[in-house]
Design an enzyme around this catalytic site. Structure first.
Site, PDB file in Angstrom:
ATOM      1  N   ASP A 200       8.949 -10.095 -23.272  1.00 27.42           N
ATOM      2  CA  ASP A 200       8.345 -11.095 -24.462  1.00 27.42           C
ATOM      3  C   ASP A 200       6.751 -11.282 -24.210  1.00 27.42           C
ATOM      4  O   ASP A 200       6.034 -11.033 -24.928  1.00 27.42           O
ATOM      5  CB  ASP A 200       9.072 -12.212 -24.632  1.00 27.42           C
ATOM      6  CG  ASP A 200       9.214 -13.027 -23.038  1.00 27.42           C
ATOM      7  OD1 ASP A 200       9.336 -12.744 -22.075  1.00 27.42           O
ATOM      8  OD2 ASP A 200       9.258 -14.252 -23.505  1.00 27.42           O
ATOM      9  N   ILE A 227      15.758  -6.895 -18.288  1.00 33.62           N
ATOM     10  CA  ILE A 227      17.032  -6.770 -18.068  1.00 33.62           C
ATOM     11  C   ILE A 227      17.716  -8.130 -18.759  1.00 33.62           C
ATOM     12  O   ILE A 227      18.711  -8.310 -18.995  1.00 33.62           O
ATOM     13  CB  ILE A 227      17.409  -6.852 -16.517  1.00 33.62           C
ATOM     14  CG1 ILE A 227      16.763  -7.896 -15.774  1.00 33.62           C
ATOM     15  CG2 ILE A 227      17.118  -5.487 -16.167  1.00 33.62           C
ATOM     16  CD1 ILE A 227      17.470  -8.152 -14.329  1.00 33.62           C
ATOM     17  N   ASP A 228      16.657  -9.167 -18.601  1.00 35.27           N
ATOM     18  CA  ASP A 228      17.166 -10.262 -19.198  1.00 35.27           C
ATOM     19  C   ASP A 228      17.714 -10.437 -20.523  1.00 35.27           C
ATOM     20  O   ASP A 228      18.665 -11.446 -21.091  1.00 35.27           O
ATOM     21  CB  ASP A 228      15.841 -11.487 -19.273  1.00 35.27           C
ATOM     22  CG  ASP A 228      15.454 -11.775 -17.966  1.00 35.27           C
ATOM     23  OD1 ASP A 228      16.037 -11.010 -16.744  1.00 35.27           O
ATOM     24  OD2 ASP A 228      14.455 -12.517 -17.682  1.00 35.27           O
ATOM     25  N   LYS A 271      40.711 -17.230   0.200  1.00 37.01           N
ATOM     26  CA  LYS A 271      39.999 -18.306   1.054  1.00 37.01           C
ATOM     27  C   LYS A 271      38.687 -18.369   0.482  1.00 37.01           C
ATOM     28  O   LYS A 271      38.203 -19.667   0.981  1.00 37.01           O
ATOM     29  CB  LYS A 271      40.114 -17.988   2.707  1.00 37.01           C
ATOM     30  CG  LYS A 271      39.253 -16.922   3.187  1.00 37.01           C
ATOM     31  CD  LYS A 271      39.056 -16.914   4.482  1.00 37.01           C
ATOM     32  CE  LYS A 271      38.248 -15.803   5.134  1.00 37.01           C
ATOM     33  NZ  LYS A 271      38.751 -15.002   5.885  1.00 37.01           N
ATOM     34  N   TYR A 272      37.949 -18.025  -0.371  1.00 36.09           N
ATOM     35  CA  TYR A 272      36.450 -17.989  -0.605  1.00 36.09           C
ATOM     36  C   TYR A 272      36.327 -18.272  -1.965  1.00 36.09           C
ATOM     37  O   TYR A 272      37.160 -17.640  -3.009  1.00 36.09           O
ATOM     38  CB  TYR A 272      35.796 -17.026  -0.250  1.00 36.09           C
ATOM     39  CG  TYR A 272      35.405 -16.720   1.268  1.00 36.09           C
ATOM     40  CD1 TYR A 272      34.684 -17.867   2.097  1.00 36.09           C
ATOM     41  CD2 TYR A 272      35.731 -15.540   1.694  1.00 36.09           C
ATOM     42  CE1 TYR A 272      34.711 -17.529   3.292  1.00 36.09           C
ATOM     43  CE2 TYR A 272      35.664 -15.269   3.064  1.00 36.09           C
ATOM     44  CZ  TYR A 272      35.080 -16.334   3.959  1.00 36.09           C
ATOM     45  OH  TYR A 272      34.674 -15.956   5.212  1.00 36.09           O
ATOM     46  N   GLU A 360      20.791 -17.765 -13.377  1.00 37.23           N
ATOM     47  CA  GLU A 360      19.585 -18.289 -12.454  1.00 37.23           C
ATOM     48  C   GLU A 360      18.878 -19.085 -13.077  1.00 37.23           C
ATOM     49  O   GLU A 360      18.344 -20.198 -12.528  1.00 37.23           O
ATOM     50  CB  GLU A 360      18.933 -16.968 -12.134  1.00 37.23           C
ATOM     51  CG  GLU A 360      17.461 -17.055 -12.516  1.00 37.23           C
ATOM     52  CD  GLU A 360      16.711 -15.906 -12.297  1.00 37.23           C
ATOM     53  OE1 GLU A 360      16.620 -15.143 -11.154  1.00 37.23           O
ATOM     54  OE2 GLU A 360      16.075 -15.218 -13.051  1.00 37.23           O
ATOM     55  N   TYR A 568      17.822  -8.095  -8.232  1.00 38.04           N
ATOM     56  CA  TYR A 568      17.068  -6.956  -8.080  1.00 38.04           C
ATOM     57  C   TYR A 568      17.858  -5.550  -7.969  1.00 38.04           C
ATOM     58  O   TYR A 568      17.447  -4.429  -8.237  1.00 38.04           O
ATOM     59  CB  TYR A 568      16.280  -7.167  -6.668  1.00 38.04           C
ATOM     60  CG  TYR A 568      15.485  -8.459  -6.712  1.00 38.04           C
ATOM     61  CD1 TYR A 568      14.272  -8.359  -7.434  1.00 38.04           C
ATOM     62  CD2 TYR A 568      15.749  -9.670  -6.114  1.00 38.04           C
ATOM     63  CE1 TYR A 568      13.411  -9.607  -7.801  1.00 38.04           C
ATOM     64  CE2 TYR A 568      14.970 -10.655  -6.630  1.00 38.04           C
ATOM     65  CZ  TYR A 568      13.803 -10.645  -7.321  1.00 38.04           C
ATOM     66  OH  TYR A 568      13.066 -11.718  -7.514  1.00 38.04           O
TER      67      TYR A 568
HETATM   68  P1  FBP Z   1      11.106  -9.342 -16.851  1.00 38.47           P
HETATM   69  O1  FBP Z   1      11.180 -10.170 -18.088  1.00 38.47           O
HETATM   70  O2  FBP Z   1       9.601  -9.035 -16.627  1.00 38.47           O
HETATM   71  O3  FBP Z   1      11.587  -7.816 -17.196  1.00 38.47           O
HETATM   72  O4  FBP Z   1      11.510  -9.803 -15.648  1.00 38.47           O
HETATM   73  C1  FBP Z   1      12.820 -10.319 -15.490  1.00 38.47           C
HETATM   74  C2  FBP Z   1      13.403 -10.533 -14.020  1.00 38.47           C
HETATM   75  O5  FBP Z   1      14.135  -9.617 -13.718  1.00 38.47           O
HETATM   76  C3  FBP Z   1      14.095 -11.812 -14.307  1.00 38.47           C
HETATM   77  O6  FBP Z   1      15.540 -11.821 -14.425  1.00 38.47           O
HETATM   78  C4  FBP Z   1      13.698 -12.664 -12.848  1.00 38.47           C
HETATM   79  O7  FBP Z   1      13.738 -14.110 -12.969  1.00 38.47           O
HETATM   80  C5  FBP Z   1      12.524 -12.240 -12.524  1.00 38.47           C
HETATM   81  O8  FBP Z   1      12.299 -10.871 -13.397  1.00 38.47           O
HETATM   82  C6  FBP Z   1      12.331 -12.025 -11.079  1.00 38.47           C
HETATM   83  O9  FBP Z   1      10.880 -11.622 -11.071  1.00 38.47           O
HETATM   84  P2  FBP Z   1      10.176 -11.073  -9.726  1.00 38.47           P
HETATM   85  O10 FBP Z   1      10.461  -9.599  -9.952  1.00 38.47           O
HETATM   86  O11 FBP Z   1       8.802 -11.400  -9.866  1.00 38.47           O
HETATM   87  O12 FBP Z   1      10.645 -11.790  -8.507  1.00 38.47           O
END
Ligand code: FBP
Length: 706
Positions: A200, A227-228, A271-272, A360, A568
């Site tokens: 965005d 990905i969000d 157990k977890y 998150e 990641y």
């Molecule tokens: P974009 O909106 O740039 O695609 O990134 C999303 C994201 O993967 C989020 O899910 C996460 O909070 C953030 O990037 C992590 O940022 P960084 O790569 O700087 O640690």
């Protein structure tokens, strides 16, 4: 014994089979690289043209109209396939062009296919065209660090994950100087167009660059990546123009297959509790999709909390003739109670394990945290403005930042008009753990977003959960249920009367339930002894019968957690069929928009929520999507992030399935194992995110019913 023959490492490494299995290329990569994803029908034609439509309307922000006059009147553009173009279209389309492309923000599976789609379309129109890839994100534009993209490069990265070909970065072209440097880069490379592949904020940046570069005749096209999944575009009437950004499906599937493995493991090892923090910055789309894919026991959706109303509190207040404003919206304490309730209920049927999915950005929807974030944004912005400097550079250490806040709290005591940070705020903030204070006071990213991925959200929430579980344990509420049959068998084995002891030990022995719960008053061996003494089952000083003691010990819960962060890893996965097809067509759409003179548009595909045959490439005007939002304490024009709509069918399904997935009942859990992302043309994998499929099915079912 004959001596084992040995071989030198040198000889070993020369063996073709050894070379094959130690190579970084495997058969799937070879297949992926060879494949050309299916293309939307219009791209089967040698030429395309744009068709502007007034069918979709937008509510235009007056500030957007003021700042983006050159692109604000853009319309949605459909793309038509053309066999025999008129000479004007033909010569425009076939003109050799220089096009720059940049990745901006976090990686998302499918990015390489945007480049591939753009490259293939540009080369088909004119092999003399040049595609330049800017290195390391927008910094590459500002500093003119670019490579010419060749067919060899494209073929190496086709259908593969990551943004490795040209890398990415989070810089923003947000000052006059950076804009001027970018303009110079475009001039130096003789660019006709620039494609910005980003979220965005990056598409917001694309709109400003489109406006600025208009006078140079450089077209700017955005591509919805993240990905969000929080770039979703609807017009003012609610018609969907872009159902999801690319990368979302692959990341969600990556997270889901790993979380599903945890579901399998925890229900075997019993157990977890696995606490799975799932990326997605603010919006919980990824958590929602992961929930649908895995049926994890507890799936929290941040957006739902924003609308949370504590009915019990309201009733209690009403009974006293008052209003309890704290009953509206979720607090940290309340959130931890919701989680504890799920843990306690599962424990009662003997399940001291489970999987919790935590978005998150969940804290963004928690009352007091939201307030802190807003207050810090304005405190830091005011400091930077008043001192013409940078708060984080001036106060690099947490203690220095806290001291500054203390000074503000003191000021509020002396000056009644000063309310931004008062003693109560300071006290509340000082009650938070240090790592969390540090997280909340961390510098925002280049776009002014709070960096949730760096905050140990899980640690904050689970800290509270553990504290409250201890209280519930002391109150005798949190117990592990003992299977009735097991209890009876083990007590009888020791020659004792199961019914006699059952009535002393358990609060529900005379009921029919399959699991027995030790009485609330029995919370230690001492209180167990007392209960047995009171019932005259043992005499003072006598030892507790070992079978009874063993049953009691089994009823004492131990809450053991494993925490995981899914972000990641999924972001780096190879694209699913959906994402690689989507992105290849996005690349072709971007070229069609460029070849037909568009600027300030976002390449998109309509009907992603439907089967591929319905997909429709379009251009969406970016200017009309902008609105004013607070960023770093100032109002800024940005594209609004799409958060989870709690009225959507996908969310309603989650809500309706919650009890089933919690499985706080005897018997198996309802876990679902999604297939992994794999590459096999003969067996296409799931063709769309489940969220999209559900939304689409709901529409179809409603249409058929009417
Ligand atoms: P974009 O909106 O740039 O695609 O990134 C999303 C994201 O993967 C989020 O899910 C996460 O909070 C953030 O990037 C992590 O940022 P960084 O790569 O700087 O640690």
């Amino acid at each position: 014994m004959p001596r084992k023959k040995t071989v030198s490492t040198e000889v070993l490494l020369k063996d073709p089979k050894v070379q094959e299995i130690t190579s970084n290329i495997n058969p799937e990569i070879i297949e992926r690289r060879k494949n050309l994803p299916p293309i939307c029908d219009v791209f089967n034609k040698p030429y395309t043209a744009l068709q502007e439509t007034d069918q979709y309307t937008f509510r235009i922000d007056s500030e957007a109209a003021r700042q983006l006059p050159g692109i604000i009147d853009n319309k949605v553009q459909g793309i038509l396939g053309i066999d025999d173009p008129d000479p004007e279209l033909k010569s425009r389309y076939e003109r050799a062009r220089n096009i720059g492309i940049v990745f901006s923000g976090g990686p998302a599976p499918g990015g390489h296919n945007v480049i591939a789609g753009l490259f293939d379309a540009a080369m088909a129109a004119n092999p003399e065209s040049r595609i330049y890839g800017f290195l390391l994100g927008p910094d590459g534009i500002i500093e003119n660090e670019a490579v010419e993209i060749t067919k060899k490069m494209v073929d190496r990265f086709r259908n593969l994950g990551g943004f490795g070909m040209i890398k990415t970065g989070r810089a923003k072209v947000d000052t006059k100087e950076k804009m001027e440097q970018s303009r110079q880069t475009c001039k130096a490379l003789g660019l006709d167009a620039l494609v910005i592949v980003g979220g965005d904020d990056s598409n917001t940046n694309a709109a400003f660059m489109a406006q600025e570069l208009l006078r140079d005749g450089v077209q700017v096209i955005g591509v919805p990546k993240t990905i969000d999944g929080d770039i979703q575009v609807r017009d003012a009437e609610g018609n969907s123009l872009c159902a999801i950004s690319f990368g979302f499906h692959s990341a969600a599937r990556g997270f889901s297959s790993e979380i599903a493995n945890l579901c399998t493991d925890c229900s075997s090892d019993v157990k977890y509790w696995h606490i799975c923090k799932v990326m997605g910055r603010v919006a919980s789309h990824l958590a929602l999709e992961v929930g649908l894919q895995t049926h994890a026991n507890v799936v929290l959706i941040g957006e739902e909390m924003a609308d949370y109303v504590d009915v019990e509190r309201i009733r209690r207040a009403e009974a006293q003739g008052t209003v309890d404003y704290t009953a509206y919206g979720m607090t940290l304490r309340h959130l931890s109670r919701v989680i504890c309730d799920a843990i306690v209920r599962r424990a009662a049927v003997g399940k001291s394990y489970g999987v919790l999915v935590l978005p998150e950005g969940v804290l963004e929807f928690v009352n007091e945290i939201q307030v802190f974030i807003i207050k810090f944004n304005s405190i830091i912005a005011a400091y930077n403005r008043d001192h013409d400097t940078d708060f984080h550079a001036d106060f690099p250490l947490l203690e220095e930042k806290l001291e500054y806040l203390r000074r503000m709290a003191r000021r509020s005591r002396e000056d009644g008009g000063f309310t931004v940070w008062n003693t109560r705020d300071d006290d509340l903030f000082n009650d938070l753990p240090i790592f969390f204070q540090e997280g909340l006071l961390m510098e925002r990213d280049s776009h002014g977003n709070f960096q949730f991925s760096q905050v140990e959200t899980d640690k904050v929430i689970m800290g509270l959960v553990k504290d409250y579980l201890n209280i519930l344990k002391e109150n005798g509420v949190y117990k592990v249920g003992i299977e009735r049959e097991y209890y009876q068998k083990s007590i009888r084995k020791s020659g004792l009367d199961a019914d006699y002891y059952g009535k002393i030990l358990f609060r529900n022995y005379t009921e029919n339930g399959s699991h027995l719960l030790v009485r609330e008053s029995i919370i230690s061996l001492k209180t167990l002894h007392q209960a047995l003494e009171d019932a005259r089952a043992i005499k003072p000083g006598e030892n507790i019968q070992s079978a009874v003691e063993a049953i009691y010990k089994k009823s004492v819960p131990t809450f053991k957690t494993q925490t995981h962060f899914y972000g990641y890893d999924g972001r780096g996965s190879n694209p699913t069929w959906f994402d690689r097809t989507y992105t290849y067509n996005l690349g072709k759409t971007a070229f069609s928009l460029i070849a037909n003179g568009a600027t300030g548009q976002m390449a998109a595909i309509r009907n992603l929520e439907r089967e591929f045959v319905n997909w429709e490439p379009i251009g969406i005007p970016i200017g009309p999507l902008m609105h004013l939002e607070e960023r770093k304490g100032k109002l800024a024009l940005v594209i609004e992030k799409a958060v989870v709509d709690i009225e959507s069918p996908a969310f309603q399904v989650i809500r309706a399935q919650r009890e089933k997935w919690l499985a706080a009942t005897p018997g198996d859990d309802d876990f679902r194992i999604p297939p992994p992302i794999y590459y096999d043309e003969g067996n296409p994998e799931e063709d769309r995110p489940l969220t999209l499929t559900l939304d689409c099915l709901a529409e179809e079912i409603a249409e058929n019913a009417s």
